[in-house]
Design an enzyme around this catalytic site. Structure first.
Site, PDB file in Angstrom:
ATOM      1  N   SER A 578       0.701  -7.433   3.404  1.00  0.00           N
ATOM      2  CA  SER A 578       0.335  -6.673   4.600  1.00  0.00           C
ATOM      3  C   SER A 578      -1.145  -6.871   4.885  1.00  0.00           C
ATOM      4  O   SER A 578      -1.944  -7.097   3.973  1.00  0.00           O
ATOM      5  CB  SER A 578       0.614  -5.186   4.403  1.00  0.00           C
ATOM      6  OG  SER A 578       0.065  -4.410   5.451  1.00  0.00           O
ATOM      7  N   TYR A 591      -0.229   3.279  -0.130  1.00  0.00           N
ATOM      8  CA  TYR A 591       0.334   2.044   0.417  1.00  0.00           C
ATOM      9  C   TYR A 591      -0.691   0.916   0.421  1.00  0.00           C
ATOM     10  O   TYR A 591      -0.414  -0.203  -0.023  1.00  0.00           O
ATOM     11  CB  TYR A 591       0.839   2.306   1.837  1.00  0.00           C
ATOM     12  CG  TYR A 591       1.455   1.109   2.509  1.00  0.00           C
ATOM     13  CD1 TYR A 591       2.740   0.695   2.203  1.00  0.00           C
ATOM     14  CD2 TYR A 591       0.743   0.390   3.480  1.00  0.00           C
ATOM     15  CE1 TYR A 591       3.309  -0.413   2.839  1.00  0.00           C
ATOM     16  CE2 TYR A 591       1.294  -0.712   4.108  1.00  0.00           C
ATOM     17  CZ  TYR A 591       2.584  -1.103   3.778  1.00  0.00           C
ATOM     18  OH  TYR A 591       3.129  -2.191   4.403  1.00  0.00           O
TER      19      TYR A 591
END
Length: 701
Positions: A578, A591
């Site tokens: 990501s 995250y």
């Protein structure tokens, strides 16, 4: 003829209502009959045999009626035959070719002349069997390769057995390679024996016929049924089947465990010429053969029917189970493969002609492991599966022939002349170029939806086979149904996989090994997202994120490396990370830090696995909303809150903050993955490719 339609060994599939709907259309009825015959593998093999019909058409030049034969075209399969797959030829022109025929040594030139006999120049290419149908006077003809008939055709006393079963209703033609000369011999045989209902070709197959599609269908079924009855009445009468068992069966779970463990090793050894896809079967017919006393003798004799050995090679590699149960089995396997290659090369040298094509891949197609089953390897899954089906047919043939006489394999020179036939070579040369991922096996975690599904579909489009999986059984079932309809059973396999559970990971790799032979590409795509301010972030949230994203990536990669090292073919690990691995944002401690750990774990793996030629690369997406479970939950609400927008405004918000002002789709991530694995970046590892529309803060350098 049998009018009861009661058969014990073949399937009567004719539907009078369906046939009535096709009445008046002889071609449609011929195709219907063909499809029914091809639907029963006891009657013929996949793409084996051919069928025909002769009817009156209108000559487009003269307007006069003319007899035309419709016949299965080259390379077709009668089970799936359509009009498009048929060749159609003027019958009188086929007969006129007799004046041009110059003898056996000029057989191949006749194939080119078939084009001058075409009724529709745009029809499918005629096969080498065309004159075998065209020179016979019958309206409807079936040429099949039923195991029961080939068992008789490949037995030492085959002709005598034929007369014992059918008297003078069938005639016998000794083995001869298909071609114009065999067509002339068939024509002469029928002319000299006007009351025949069929002809057996020694070592090859069966010709039967009828005045209507139904009569031809019934005649074919009856002859095969009678042959099957004769064989079944004799099994075990003369001697135990295959000389009796040399070993007992192990249980199915043990067999599959052993096969899954060995399959990647075999695949690596079989892929010396080109990367292969595998298939495993422990069908009871296979086990009866591989566990028998006669296995060494019969396996060495090779197959008989040309359709069999063209797909299986003339003989298999038989493994020694004692050698596989001790330390050092890898050295044994390497020698076994080397010996097989040397034997095949010697076979080529003994039988080659001055104009023979160059030697092809000398590795085995069929590998038999007594006690476990049969492995087959080929360029793709369908070809590997069909090779297994054909060798099972060969086993059936050997079983039948040995029950009533002695099995006789095709003479070696004849086998070679078919395998290296110039016409066969020309067909191989016309095959389309392999796609970039042909022969590759890809496992994509979380591939029942979103990015993972898009990657799986992109890989399939480029020739790979894939292992789709998910921890959500319902979602996986939906994807399984979709892939089955869109791609068919040979393109993929499906498994339930929880990336935090090492046992389900192991089960998925075993499924990949049994279905295809191992794994070449692993994409760590499974994930989840939790977006909360630090004061609301729980320990449970933290553990879940790190278990799925970091531990999951580690466990899946760890087991992939074990399989790839067995194969010794290198491999690719792609980690879908990501932009959050590089960019610090609000409400994202768990995250974002887990994604950063994924990114650095990728670098560490790349550094360690280069020696194995296993490349590890990263794709960094951002804001891929389409078909994503992440965005269906609280993550979207958390991110919207963090940025001060509504959930509905998120896609536009993400697009506007990028340099390209683009919305990112799952297909965009799939294309990035393709770039890493399609061969163009084969010397790149440890790289990061951002697919985020351009987020300056996420620039790696």
């Amino acid at each position: 003829m049998n009018t009861t339609q009661a058969f014990n060994y073949v399937s009567y599939l004719w539907d009078d209502k369906k046939a009535a709907e096709l009445a008046g259309d002889e071609v449609a009825l011929f195709i219907y009959r063909s499809n029914l015959l091809g639907a029963d593998l006891r009657l013929t093999n996949y793409a084996g045999g051919n069928t025909s019909v002769k009817l009156m058409e209108t000559n487009p030049l003269t307007g006069e009626p003319v007899e035309v034969m419709w016949v299965k075209g080259s390379g077709g399969d009668i089970g799936t035959l359509t009009k498009k797959g048929c060749a159609n030829l003027y019958v009188d022109r086929l007969h006129a070719l007799k004046k041009r025929y110059r003898g056996l040594e000029f057989e191949d030139e006749m194939v080119g002349l078939f084009d001058h006999c075409l009724f529709d120049p745009k029809c499918a290419a005629p096969s080498i069997d065309t004159p075998l149908h065209g020179l016979l006077p019958f309206k409807h003809i079936d040429h099949l390769h039923p195991d029961a008939l080939i068992a008789i055709a490949a037995s030492r006393d085959g002709e005598a057995i034929m007369h014992e079963i059918w008297g003078d209703q069938l005639a016998w033609l000794p083995w001869q390679r298909p071609g114009f000369d065999l067509g002339l011999k068939l024509e002469e045989t029928v002319k000299n024996n006007p009351n025949l209902r069929g002809v057996i070709l020694g070592g090859h197959g069966l010709f039967t016929w009828g005045d209507t599609s139904y009569e031809s269908y019934m005649n074919t079924l009856e002859v095969i049924e009678q042959a099957s009855e004769y064989l079944n009445a004799n099994y075990g009468k003369k001697r135990p089947v295959f000389g009796g068992p040399a070993r007992e069966n192990t249980d199915a779970d043990t067999r599959k465990t052993q096969a899954a463990a060995l399959m990647p090793v075999l695949r690596g050894l079989a892929s010396g010429h080109r990367r292969m896809i595998g298939h495993f079967t422990d069908d009871e017919r296979v086990l009866e053969f591989v566990n028998s006393n006669d296995l060494p003798r019969l396996a060495r004799l090779g197959t008989s029917c040309p359709d069999h050995f063209l797909r299986t090679k003339i003989r298999p590699l038989v493994l020694d189970p004692e050698q596989l149960s001790v330390e050092g089995s890898s050295a044994y396997l390497e020698k076994a493969f080397a010996d097989y290659r040397a034997d095949y090369e010697a076979y080529y040298e003994r039988n080659k002609h001055d104009n023979s094509p160059a030697i092809r891949d000398p590795n085995p197609v069929v590998i038999l492991w007594p006690g476990v089953g049969m492995f087959t390897f080929a360029k793709d899954k369908q070809t590997a599966r069909v090779a297994a089906e054909f060798y099972t047919n060969a086993i059936n043939v050997m079983k039948g022939a040995e029950a009533v006489s002695d099995y006789v394999g095709l003479p070696e020179q004849e086998a070679f002349d078919i395998e290296y036939w110039l016409l066969e070579e020309a067909k191989l040369q016309r095959m389309p170029k392999p796609k970039p991922l042909s022969g590759k096996i890809a496992l994509i975690t979380g591939s029942a939806g979103g990015i993972g599904k898009a990657i799986a579909k992109a890989f399939l489009a480029e020739g790979a086979v894939v292992v789709i999986n998910d921890n959500d059984a319902d979602r996986l079932a939906g994807a399984n149904e979709e892939f089955q309809k869109q791609y068919g059973k040979d393109a993929y396999t499906a498994a339930l996989l929880d990336v935090t559970d090492a046992s389900t990971i192991a089960n998925t790799y075993s499924a990949a090994a049994l279905a295809f032979g191992g794994v070449d590409i692993v994409v760590n795509c499974a994930g989840l997202s939790i977006s909360k301010p630090i004061e609301e972030h729980t320990e449970k949230d933290w553990d879940l994120l790190y278990d799925v994203l970091v531990k999951g990536q580690f466990l899946v990669t760890q087991q992939a490396v074990e399989v790839m090292r067995k194969q010794k073919l290198g491999g690719d690990v792609l980690n879908i990370v990501s932009k959050n691995a590089l960019v610090s944002g609000p409400n994202n401690a768990g995250y974002g830090s887990a994604k950063a750990a994924q990114l650095h774990l990728s670098r560490l793996n790349a550094a360690e696995l280069g020696k194995d030629h296993i490349r590890v690369n990263v794709v960094n997406p951002d804001a891929v909303i389409s078909d994503s479970k992440i965005w269906a939950g609280a993550w979207a609400e958390g991110r919207a809150k963090a940025y001060g927008v509504t959930v509905e405004e998120l896609p536009g918000y993400y697009a506007k903050r990028t340099l390209l002002n683009e919305i990112i789709l799952p297909d965009d991530i799939a294309n990035a993955c393709l770039a890493f694995v399609n061969g163009l970046l084969s010397k790149s590892t440890g790289n990061v490719l951002n697919v985020d529309g351009g987020v300056a803060m996420a620039f790696v350098r």
